[in-house]
Enzyme design. Structure first.
Site, PDB file in Angstrom:
ATOM      1  N   LYS A 146      78.272 132.622  20.985  1.00  0.00           N
ATOM      2  CA  LYS A 146      77.394 131.950  21.915  1.00  0.00           C
ATOM      3  C   LYS A 146      77.442 132.420  23.383  1.00  0.00           C
ATOM      4  CE  LYS A 146      77.444 127.132  21.374  1.00  0.00           C
ATOM      5  NZ  LYS A 146      77.946 125.736  21.269  1.00  0.00           N
TER       6      LYS A 146
HETATM    7  O1  LIG Z   1      76.438 123.659  20.813  1.00  0.00           O
HETATM    8  C1  LIG Z   1      76.552 122.588  20.719  1.00  0.00           C
HETATM    9  C2  LIG Z   1      76.613 121.896  22.270  1.00  0.00           C
HETATM   10  O2  LIG Z   1      77.569 122.603  22.955  1.00  0.00           O
HETATM   11  C3  LIG Z   1      76.905 120.309  22.158  1.00  0.00           C
HETATM   12  O3  LIG Z   1      75.783 119.834  21.329  1.00  0.00           O
HETATM   13  C4  LIG Z   1      76.914 119.734  23.369  1.00  0.00           C
HETATM   14  O4  LIG Z   1      76.743 118.363  23.236  1.00  0.00           O
HETATM   15  P1  LIG Z   1      76.863 117.556  24.449  1.00  0.00           P
HETATM   16  O5  LIG Z   1      75.776 117.351  25.435  1.00  0.00           O
HETATM   17  O6  LIG Z   1      77.166 116.118  23.791  1.00  0.00           O
HETATM   18  O7  LIG Z   1      78.407 117.794  24.991  1.00  0.00           O
END
Ligand SMILES: O=C[C@H](O)[C@H](O)COP(=O)(O)O
Ligand SMILES: O=P(O)(O)OC[C@H]1O[C@](O)(CO)[C@@H](O)[C@@H]1O
Length: 949
Positions: A146
């Site tokens: 990522k």
């Molecule tokens: O890849 C996933 C993200 O990091 C995650 O969905 C973030 O979600 P949030 O906005 O609820 O922290």
């Protein structure tokens, strides 16, 4: 697989072309089969993680304790290395669980994502390097790396794809940025195609964040409605609409790109589309349906990653309908309306990206801090601890400074030798001490051979001739570790006082002594004349050249090296020119004398390594002992005027104070600012102190908390404790303080690695010794007052302030000049022996108790290479009483026109001249006749003056 699944709203999503991934990971969850069960029962097709998820897992999951223990048993690791090992292991295990999905879907699904450090989000090169490293470490085809979607990351994303790395581009909020990301993906694939490389196996998703947008936009809407905005109705209609509309329009872009001939060409080569992955899809606003961001975004060729609770909710009551391509016009209108109403979606997206990176930084800090704490717990008594007891305001300021250090990546920048942490001057050339263990280990054999040689040759004594950094470190080692059974006694001589030189001469048998002449520069006056004296003594005792009794420790190419070669010294140990004297104790300057004394150099280095790792770039400021300590000292001095760093030590490690004095004073005492170290001052009750102190407790073993310090803490004074479990951890104290001093130097805004004002005294001294060599005497000087055996000297400015009355009136006038936040320095150019130390202690304690100021008790010329820098270059808050005396007996220096007594006198005068030139409040009192009587009289005068005060 799906054919056998029980039908639930979740499993129903597959029919609409959407894959469900899980936004969660934790070791027990993978190990005990819960993840596998979800793959089986919920048609789960992937896993995403982020720093916040790992922070929750590793920071709070008890099962990681054992894992940390097991990892540390395989070798020492930093918090960053530990975290990575833990995370990589979790990701690998999850990759194995998801592997069947990956295989069955031909690499379309079955991925597990691991995020690069958020601290690299704006650094293209380092993001790419880390992506490569994590990719290799996980070493599973179904891992995705990522990378946050910043402008800087775009080239890194393109290159990672070109290298065949699966990428999950995260923190996407804006359609504009999404377009760039998709373009980078295409370009990366095209590069591969051009190079004739396969593309079919590359998986990539673009993680488009949803709910956070509504969070922001809705808040703006609410504020405007509350302020009775004329557009309130129109605004209300947009509540909970914008994020979904934004996502829908992003999907339209995706559709247009995959329909393009450009994409078709890549598809023909087997390329997979970079799917949109809906992230941040848990509902934050309780007023909305808990599956809102799932139901509205169901569409072909998409992924939605859900945290466990949202996933359960959808399984329970979600409605799987393909709605992503419905109401596209409405979505477009919503965005236009948002624009018309000035809701500034672009601005919100930019802010959310920055905040997203920052929030992951905070989570990453928490995560690494938790790992560092676990590491500390596992290391237990192998690692000394630093704890701070600060008053509320100071504590808040230190925490704030830590946050800003975190944000600015300053710890990492120190380790990267980035001079902009300080003054952007030559600092990067002075950071060799960060590598001491690596270099020490490389030279270990030579040190161990020296230790063996000393034993084999039966030396009874080792005499080290050196000043400042070259002497103070070995002195601490000797005073802390003492004499090794059957080994030689290590003596450290750092004086030109003839009586002191004579005392050392008496204490050894030159025929049975190994002499270590130690000087980084090789040109320091004292070790050179001490060498001349002891070479002659050894020659006389042995009746031949004593060359094999001499060892040099010096930087390569110095005049001492040349001399050692010419005289045929037994060994020459080289220092590292990128380490300054006061930072040199863990290099050859400390290790060669340590080896000669029979200390276990390997163990010293191993122990140091544990502290180096504790201060690693990966350890966030609040859990990083070196950074935390440095920030506390720096912030206390700059923002709270607490610049007198007062050491209170357990007796067995008390000698550390003298080494610390040099480190702090020479490093920070310049440009009119600095930390003033106060060593050896007896502990008093709270009333005797001003509010300019920070107390540093050097506590050994299981000693109870010093009641005096407890009282000071309760009275609001900051107390920092370095807790050593045993004396061997003294090396950890060296390193942590070196690091802290570098940090404090940054807070003070100075270059902590030079010593501009010391050089001046040397110049003045050289002028005087030169004059002596030419004329046979030092230039005349006349006291401005005489009273019995006491004669007083000063420059004109100080003379005017002191008058020329009796000893009592002059001394009184001098001490009357002491004000709040000042300190008094007793600078005695006499033998440093027990009686004289006791004299200084008595006088300073009286002065401290009556005048409520800090006191420093020094011996010349030793302090010239230590605190002398701060006295001249630091804040002008010192009031100095220099004490000189006639020498009862002088010692000639073979090959030199001048004697030790002449050198010492020249040094005292040189020192005084520079103090005066720097506008310091200084007075010299010279004792003619018997020293004892003179000292007694002086002490009595101080007592009388203070009584009258
Ligand atoms: O890849 C996933 C993200 O990091 C995650 O969905 C973030 O979600 P949030 O906005 O609820 O922290
Ligand atoms: O090791 P050297 O070059 O003899 O220097 C001794 C000491 O003198 C100083 O340069 C200050 O005078 C210190 O920084 C140093 O530790």
């Amino acid at each position: 697989m799906e054919g056998t699944l029980p039908e639930t709203p979740l499993t129903g999503l597959a029919r609409h072309g959407q894959s469900i991934w899980l936004d969660f990971i934790r070791r027990d969850f993978v190990e005990d089969g819960r993840l596998a069960a979800m793959v089986k029962e919920d048609a789960l097709k992937g896993v995403t993680s982020n720093p916040a998820i790992f922070e929750q897992a590793i920071g709070h999951g008890a099962e990681y304790e054992e894992a940390v223990q097991a990892l540390l048993e395989t070798g020492s690791l930093t918090a960053g290395e530990l975290y990575e090992a833990l995370a990589v292991e979790d990701i690998r295990q999850a990759c194995q669980v998801l592997r069947p999905v990956f295989d069955e879907t031909n690499g379309r699904d079955g991925y597990v994502s691991l995020e690069v450090s958020p601290y690299l989000a704006h650094d293209s090169k380092r993001s790419l390097e880390e992506a490569r490293r994590l990719w290799q470490q996980v070493d599973h085809p179904n891992v995705m790396i990522k990378i946050p979607a910043t402008e800087e990351a775009i080239p890194a994303i393109e290159q990672a794809i070109a290298e065949g790395i699966n990428v999950n581009v995260t923190l996407l909020f804006a359609i504009g940025m999404y377009k760039k990301v998709l373009e980078a993906y295409l370009k990366g694939l095209e590069t591969r195609v051009k190079a004739g490389l396969p593309v079919g196996h590359i998986g990539s998703v673009a993680s488009f964040f949803v709910s956070r947008i509504d969070g922001r936009i809705d808040a703006r809407i609410d504020r405007r409605i509350a302020a009775e905005d004329p557009e309130s109705e129109a605004l209300k209609a947009l509540r909970g609409q914008v994020a979904i509309a934004n996502a829908r329009m992003a999907y339209q872009h995706y559709l247009s790109v995959i329909a393009s001939p450009r994409w078709q060409a890549l598809a023909a080569k087997g390329a997979q589309t970079q799917r949109l992955l809906w992230a941040s899809t848990s509902t934050k606003d309780k007023a909305y349906r808990d599956v809102l961001y799932v139901e509205e975004l169901i569409g072909t060729d998409t992924v939605n990653t859900l945290p466990p609770r949202t996933l359960e909710a959808f399984r329970d009551h979600g409605v799987p309908e393909g709605r992503l391509v419905q109401n596209v016009d409405a979505a477009r209108k919503i965005l236009l309306e948002a624009e018309r109403l000035g809701l500034d979606l672009d601005g919100v997206a930019t802010t959310l990206l920055e905040e997203g990176v920052a929030a992951f930084e905070v989570a990453f800090d928490g995560l690494l801090g938790a790992v560092a704490a676990r590491r500390e717990a596992v290391l237990g008594e192998r690692l000394m601890r630093v704890s701070l007891a600060l008053s509320g305001e100071l504590e808040n300021a230190v925490v704030a400074a830590g946050k800003s250090w975190s944000h600015d990546g300053k710890v990492r920048r120190i380790w990267e030798r980035d001079a902009s942490v300080w003054t952007n001057g030559p600092e990067s050339k002075w950071l060799g001490w960060l590598d001491v263990v690596k270099n020490g280990r490389a030279a270990l054999e030579a040190y161990e051979a020296l230790g063996r040689e000393v034993k084999e040759r039966g030396y009874s004594d080792v005499l080290l001739l050196a000043m400042g950094g070259s002497s103070l470190g070995p002195e601490v080692l000797e005073e802390t570790f003492g004499r090794v059974s059957g080994g030689p006694k290590l003596h450290v001589l750092d004086s030109t006082d003839p009586q002191q030189v004579a005392s050392f001469r008496k204490a050894i048998d030159p025929a049975k002594t190994l002499f270590i002449v130690s000087s980084k520069s090789g040109s320091t006056l004292e070790p050179n004349i001490l060498f001349a004296y002891f070479w002659d003594q050894a020659e006389k005792a042995l009746g031949r050249s004593p060359s094999e009794h001499f060892v040099a420790v010096t930087d390569p190419g110095s005049s001492l090296e040349a001399l050692a070669k010419e005289r045929g010294f037994a060994h020459i140990f080289h220092g590292n020119p990128e380490i300054g004297g006061r930072y040199s104790v863990l290099s050859a300057f400390g290790l060669a004398p340590a080896a000669a004394a029979g200390y276990d150099v390997r163990a010293l280095l191993d122990s140091t390594q544990l502290m180096i790792e504790a201060c690693d770039a990966s350890v966030p400021p609040v859990t990083n002992p070196g950074v935390n300590l440095g920030l506390a000292l720096g912030v206390a001095a700059t923002s709270f005027r607490r610049d007198k760093v007062t050491f209170v030590a357990s007796q067995k490690i008390a000698s550390l104070g003298a080494w610390l004095e040099q480190l702090l004073a020479e490093s920070t005492g310049k440009n009119g600012t600095g930390l003033i170290p106060i060593d050896g001052e007896p502990l008093g009750t709270p009333e005797v102190y001003g509010d300019d102190r920070v107390f540093v407790e050097l506590r050994l073993g299981h000693e109870p908390v010093n009641p005096g310090l407890k009282a000071l803490r309760e009275a609001g004074h900051p107390v920092v404790t370095l807790h050593l479990d045993d004396v061997s951890q003294i090396v950890q104290a060296f390193f942590v303080f070196e690091f802290a001093t570098a940090v404090a130097g940054s807070v003070l805004g100075i270059n902590p690695f030079d010593q501009p004002d010391v050089e001046f005294s040397k110049v003045e001294t050289r002028k005087l010794t030169k004059a002596y060599a030419e004329t046979g005497h030092l230039p005349e000087e006349t006291p401005f007052a005489k009273d019995g055996d006491l004669a007083f000297y000063a420059d004109e400015r100080n003379r005017e302030a002191l008058g020329n009355g009796s000893a009592e009136t002059i001394l009184k006038a001098h001490f009357d000049r002491v004000g709040k936040n000042d300190y008094i320095g007793l600078l005695a150019y006499i033998e440093r022996n027990k009686a004289h130390i006791a004299w200084e202690q008595t006088v300073r304690t009286e002065l401290r108790d009556q005048l409520h100021v800090a006191t420093a008790a020094q011996f010349g010329p030793r302090f010239l290479h230590s605190t002398g820098q701060a006295y001249k270059g630091g804040p002008n808050s010192g009031v100095f009483l220099q004490v000189t005396a006639d020498d009862a007996a002088d010692l000639p220096i073979p090959g030199h026109a001048y004697s030790f007594g002449v050198v010492k006198a020249a040094q005292a005068r040189g020192d005084f001249d520079v103090l005066a030139a720097r506008g310091r409040r200084a007075l010299r009192v010279h004792i003619a006749g018997p020293l004892h009587a003179g000292l007694d009289r002086l002490a009595q005068l101080v007592t009388d003056i203070l009584k009258g005060a």
